[in-house]
Motif scaffolding. Structure first.
Motif, PDB file in Angstrom:
ATOM      1  N   UNK A  78     -11.474  10.429   6.058  1.00 31.63           N
ATOM      2  CA  UNK A  78     -12.174   9.978   4.855  1.00 31.63           C
ATOM      3  C   UNK A  78     -13.119   8.849   5.231  1.00 31.63           C
ATOM      4  N   UNK A  79     -14.154   8.713   4.414  1.00 30.33           N
ATOM      5  CA  UNK A  79     -15.082   7.603   4.583  1.00 30.33           C
ATOM      6  C   UNK A  79     -15.714   7.300   3.242  1.00 30.33           C
ATOM      7  N   UNK A  80     -15.941   6.036   2.960  1.00 30.40           N
ATOM      8  CA  UNK A  80     -16.583   5.643   1.718  1.00 30.40           C
ATOM      9  C   UNK A  80     -15.698   4.729   0.915  1.00 30.40           C
ATOM     10  N   UNK A  81     -15.725   4.900  -0.395  1.00 28.84           N
ATOM     11  CA  UNK A  81     -14.920   4.092  -1.301  1.00 28.84           C
ATOM     12  C   UNK A  81     -14.597   4.938  -2.521  1.00 28.84           C
ATOM     13  N   UNK A  82     -13.656   4.511  -3.334  1.00 30.38           N
ATOM     14  CA  UNK A  82     -13.236   5.280  -4.512  1.00 30.38           C
ATOM     15  C   UNK A  82     -14.441   5.612  -5.379  1.00 30.38           C
ATOM     16  N   UNK A  83     -14.565   6.884  -5.729  1.00 29.41           N
ATOM     17  CA  UNK A  83     -15.686   7.329  -6.542  1.00 29.41           C
ATOM     18  C   UNK A  83     -16.869   7.807  -5.733  1.00 29.41           C
ATOM     19  N   UNK A  84     -16.913   7.480  -4.462  1.00 26.48           N
ATOM     20  CA  UNK A  84     -17.992   7.933  -3.579  1.00 26.48           C
ATOM     21  C   UNK A  84     -17.423   8.082  -2.179  1.00 26.48           C
ATOM     22  N   UNK A  85     -16.689   9.163  -1.984  1.00 27.51           N
ATOM     23  CA  UNK A  85     -15.931   9.373  -0.749  1.00 27.51           C
ATOM     24  C   UNK A  85     -16.302  10.714  -0.138  1.00 27.51           C
ATOM     25  N   UNK A  86     -16.504  10.735   1.166  1.00 27.15           N
ATOM     26  CA  UNK A  86     -16.557  11.994   1.900  1.00 27.15           C
ATOM     27  C   UNK A  86     -15.202  12.144   2.571  1.00 27.15           C
ATOM     28  N   UNK A  87     -14.540  13.281   2.358  1.00 22.76           N
ATOM     29  CA  UNK A  87     -13.221  13.476   2.948  1.00 22.76           C
ATOM     30  C   UNK A  87     -12.966  14.951   3.205  1.00 22.76           C
ATOM     31  N   UNK A  88     -12.155  15.223   4.213  1.00 20.75           N
ATOM     32  CA  UNK A  88     -11.655  16.562   4.500  1.00 20.75           C
ATOM     33  C   UNK A  88     -10.137  16.450   4.510  1.00 20.75           C
ATOM     34  N   UNK A  89      -9.478  17.287   3.738  1.00 21.36           N
ATOM     35  CA  UNK A  89      -8.032  17.264   3.674  1.00 21.36           C
ATOM     36  C   UNK A  89      -7.493  18.565   3.125  1.00 21.36           C
ATOM     37  N   UNK A  90      -6.314  18.517   2.519  1.00 19.07           N
ATOM     38  CA  UNK A  90      -5.737  19.747   1.972  1.00 19.07           C
ATOM     39  C   UNK A  90      -4.950  19.460   0.709  1.00 19.07           C
ATOM     40  N   UNK A  91      -4.830  20.488  -0.114  1.00 16.15           N
ATOM     41  CA  UNK A  91      -4.056  20.457  -1.343  1.00 16.15           C
ATOM     42  C   UNK A  91      -2.609  20.795  -0.964  1.00 16.15           C
ATOM     43  N   UNK A  92      -1.670  19.908  -1.252  1.00 19.06           N
ATOM     44  CA  UNK A  92      -0.286  20.103  -0.796  1.00 19.06           C
ATOM     45  C   UNK A  92       0.473  21.166  -1.582  1.00 19.06           C
ATOM     46  N   UNK A  93      -0.074  21.637  -2.699  1.00 13.28           N
ATOM     47  CA  UNK A  93       0.625  22.671  -3.470  1.00 13.28           C
ATOM     48  C   UNK A  93       0.295  24.082  -2.990  1.00 13.28           C
ATOM     49  N   UNK A  94      -0.909  24.287  -2.433  1.00 15.87           N
ATOM     50  CA  UNK A  94      -1.300  25.643  -2.009  1.00 15.87           C
ATOM     51  C   UNK A  94      -1.939  25.685  -0.617  1.00 15.87           C
ATOM     52  N   UNK A 101     -16.824  14.803  -1.243  1.00 17.83           N
ATOM     53  CA  UNK A 101     -17.250  14.692  -2.582  1.00 17.83           C
ATOM     54  C   UNK A 101     -17.920  15.975  -3.074  1.00 17.83           C
ATOM     55  N   UNK A 102     -17.870  17.048  -2.319  1.00 18.25           N
ATOM     56  CA  UNK A 102     -18.567  18.278  -2.681  1.00 18.25           C
ATOM     57  C   UNK A 102     -17.734  19.179  -3.571  1.00 18.25           C
ATOM     58  N   UNK A 155     -19.839   1.844   6.566  1.00 19.55           N
ATOM     59  CA  UNK A 155     -18.465   2.196   6.213  1.00 19.55           C
ATOM     60  C   UNK A 155     -17.750   2.735   7.453  1.00 19.55           C
ATOM     61  N   UNK A 156     -16.443   2.517   7.533  1.00 16.84           N
ATOM     62  CA  UNK A 156     -15.671   3.054   8.648  1.00 16.84           C
ATOM     63  C   UNK A 156     -15.075   4.400   8.273  1.00 16.84           C
ATOM     64  N   UNK A 157     -14.844   5.241   9.274  1.00 19.50           N
ATOM     65  CA  UNK A 157     -14.166   6.517   9.078  1.00 19.50           C
ATOM     66  C   UNK A 157     -12.685   6.287   9.339  1.00 19.50           C
ATOM     67  N   UNK A 158     -11.855   6.837   8.459  1.00 20.02           N
ATOM     68  CA  UNK A 158     -10.407   6.697   8.594  1.00 20.02           C
ATOM     69  C   UNK A 158      -9.793   8.070   8.823  1.00 20.02           C
ATOM     70  N   UNK A 159      -8.815   8.143   9.692  1.00 21.81           N
ATOM     71  CA  UNK A 159      -8.109   9.382   9.995  1.00 21.81           C
ATOM     72  C   UNK A 159      -6.668   9.238   9.522  1.00 21.81           C
ATOM     73  N   UNK A 160      -6.195  10.231   8.750  1.00 21.80           N
ATOM     74  CA  UNK A 160      -4.806  10.239   8.313  1.00 21.80           C
ATOM     75  C   UNK A 160      -4.551   9.583   6.979  1.00 21.80           C
ATOM     76  N   UNK A 161      -5.597   9.123   6.301  1.00 23.68           N
ATOM     77  CA  UNK A 161      -5.423   8.489   4.995  1.00 23.68           C
ATOM     78  C   UNK A 161      -6.695   8.620   4.169  1.00 23.68           C
TER      79      UNK A 161
END
Length: 197
Positions: A78-94, A101-102, A155-161
């Motif tokens: 993730x990178x950015x701040x709340x409301x304006x974040x670029x992130x790659x992750x997954x939905x834990x339900x499916x 932010x796309x 902004x810094x890029x964070x891995x794992x959060x």
């Protein structure tokens, strides 16, 4: 009979020694969500605002079968701040790929827990975005609003959060790559297992 058994034993021992000789050292970033661990880069390392720039992001992600499901979404990066974040992750339900932010949920991209998944995302100069999972294009969206270029410089890029450090990923990330050009589907597929200069 003794000769056949000796030959069979020799072949087995050679195979076993060959496996250990060619085994790779584990260099992936491993995260344990229970201990709230994550990694960061220096500010402005990867995603810098650029109008009309081609870009490709690739990574390998591993989600254990026993991954926690206490939060609805977990981020690989993730990178950015709340409301304006670029992130790659997954939905834990499916286990759908989750992009911010796309998109919120890339239903065509279901990650497989218990194995490594290769993820690639491209964006061209007119903000057309394509998503690849294990070398196959699984989704696209046209005319996005600067998907990778929304983040303020510094902004810094964070891995794992996430950007707020409120949820923590359990699993591993490897071979994270950012390209300042649009990689073709053939390059993405060929580069999944190939060496990079």
């Amino acid at each position: 009979m003794c000769r056949k058994f000796t030959t069979y034993l020799l072949v087995v021992l050679l195979l076993l020694s060959g496996v250990s000789v060619f085994a790779q050292t584990n260099t992936a970033l491993s995260f344990n969500g229970a201990t709230s661990d994550y990694a960061t880069t220096n500010p402005g390392t990867f995603f810098v605002p650029t109008s009309g720039a081609d870009m490709t992001v690739e990574l390998w992600a591993y989600i254990p079968i026993s991954a926690p499901t206490s939060a609805p979404f977990y981020r690989f990066l993730s990178e950015g701040f709340s409301g304006s974040e670029f992130a790659i992750g997954y939905n834990s339900t499916n286990y759908h790929l989750y992009l911010v932010d796309s998109w919120t949920d890339v239903s065509g991209a279901t990650l497989t827990p218990g194995q490594w998944n290769h993820i690639a995302i491209t964006q061209d100069a007119v903000f057309d975005v394509r998503v690849f999972l294990n070398g196959v294009q699984v989704d696209s969206i046209a005319d996005q609003t600067a998907s990778f270029a929304i983040i303020a410089n510094g902004m810094q890029t964070q891995f794992g959060t996430d950007v707020d450090n409120s949820t923590f990923f359990t699993g591993a990330i490897d071979q994270f790559r950012v390209w300042d050009y649009l990689r073709t589907p053939a390059q993405i597929k060929a580069g999944m297992y190939g060496n990079i200069d």
